[in-house]
Design an enzyme around this catalytic site. Structure first.
Site, PDB file in Angstrom:
ATOM      1  N   THR A   1      10.078   7.318  85.375  1.00 37.87           N
ATOM      2  CA  THR A   1       9.307   8.025  84.355  1.00 37.87           C
ATOM      3  C   THR A   1       8.670   9.242  85.018  1.00 37.87           C
ATOM      4  OG1 THR A   1       8.643   5.810  83.590  1.00 37.87           O
ATOM      5  CG2 THR A   1       7.593   7.666  82.520  1.00 37.87           C
TER       6      THR A   1
ATOM      7  N   GLY B   1      10.713   1.670  75.625  1.00 36.13           N
ATOM      8  CA  GLY B   1       9.679   1.205  76.545  1.00 36.13           C
ATOM      9  C   GLY B   1       8.300   1.678  76.156  1.00 36.13           C
TER      10      GLY B   1
END
Length: 347
Positions: A196, A226
């Site tokens: 990320t 997510g």
């Protein structure tokens, strides 16, 4: 001193107090996980260079008097354009061999937020998330609808081949072979969601913002989403606190991690380092999850907790110098302390 002169002096002091600027701060991350020192020198140099550029470009927005949200989106865009990170250009492939990206932004001053999930052709997902916040009446758009909105807003769309990198493709092929053999994934970064990018910023007016962007989990199926685009889970900001997470998303969703950190700061008056450590280094691991986060409070205090081998992280503040760290033993403003004062409940 004459009374009139005293009033003038007091008034001047009042104006000075009201116009006193906050020292801007920008903090970024490029993901946490199994980050080993056997990374090639070229790879490490490229990662540090990209992180530095993101800090410099984002901080330039703050120095120019722009709002925190401008610094956040500018910094994240730099990381989305670099294939070394699991966001934008470097996004992982899902089980069907497609890149499927999510992103979110939040403005702490107004509590406005925007997010997108499951897009395939958006060059910079973080810019689309901001457009959702600023130019729609919604908070989250997904899939084809999000891309239709992107086209209306003039957000750059690219052919899906733009996101193809050999490293990510081979990562998927390995995972598919393990799937076919009904074997667990050997690659921890495939087995868990670590990749990320994110940013949090404090601007000269004392306002905070947060943003996060990701390619999700390698080999993911069924349209899995997510924590990154879920406001309160992987991304959150209010007047006192801003957080961007990076880790195993399912656990960040279940703990509403980013929001919980900020509630500890804004409602319980906990120092941000302690609040972040309690959630990231205690509560999430107690449930079987892992990862990290960056957090920033309205006084410019920084927290960078993580419970993995490393986390790509960087910060820039009063000294105007970009700082980047990767490994577990590299110092950062929080030194990953203080430790939680007491066991956190997972109720």
């Amino acid at each position: 001193m004459k009374l009139s002169h005293l009033f003038v002096a007091l008034a001047a002091l009042g104006v000075a107090a009201m116009t006193h600027a906050t020292t801007p701060v920008l903090v970024i991350h490029g993901g946490s996980g199994v980050i080993k020192r056997d990374m090639t020198p070229a790879k490490e140099k490229a990662v540090r260079a990209a992180m530095t550029k993101a800090l410099v470009d984002g901080y330039a927005q703050l120095k120019a008097g722009k709002p925190a949200l401008d610094a956040v989106t500018t910094a994240i865009t730099v990381l989305e354009d670099d294939s070394n990170f699991n966001a934008g250009k470097g996004s992982v492939f899902n089980h069907d061999g497609k890149n499927e990206m999510d992103a979110a932004v939040m403005d702490g001053d107004t509590l406005r937020a925007g997010s997108i999930a499951g897009v395939h052709r958006v060059k910079n997902p973080i810019l689309l998330a901001r457009a959702v916040m600023e130019h729609s009446s919604h908070v989250m758009l997904i899939g084809d609808g999000a891309e239709a909105f992107a086209k209306e807003q003039g957000i750059t769309l690219v052919d899906p081949s733009y996101f193809h990198t050999d490293e990510r493709w081979q990562q998927l092929q390995k995972a598919l072979k393990e799937d076919a053999a009904k074997q667990p994934h050997v690659d921890v970064e495939t087995a868990k969601h670590f990749g990320t990018v994110g940013a949090v910023a404090l601007d000269g007016e004392g306002h905070l913002a947060a943003g996060t962007s990701t390619g999700g989990m390698a080999d993911k199926r069924w349209g899995r989403v997510g924590d990154s685009p879920i406001i309160g889970a992987g991304t959150y900001a209010n007047a006192q606190c801003a957080v961007s997470g990076t880790g195993w998303g399912e656990f960040y969703i279940r703990t509403v991690a980013a929001h919980e950190i900020c509630m500890k700061v804004s409602m319980l008056n906990e120092p941000i380092q302690r609040a972040a450590a309690e959630v990231i280094n205690q509560e999430i691991p107690s449930m079987g999850g892992s990862g990290g986060a960056i957090a920033l409070d309205s006084d410019g205090n920084i927290a960078m907790p993580f419970n993995t081998d490393g986390m790509y992280r960087g910060w820039i503040g009063a000294d105007g110098v970009p700082h980047v760290a990767i490994y577990d033993d590299e110092p950062d403003p929080s030194n990953r302390t203080p430790a939680p004062a007491a066991s956190a409940s997972t109720d």
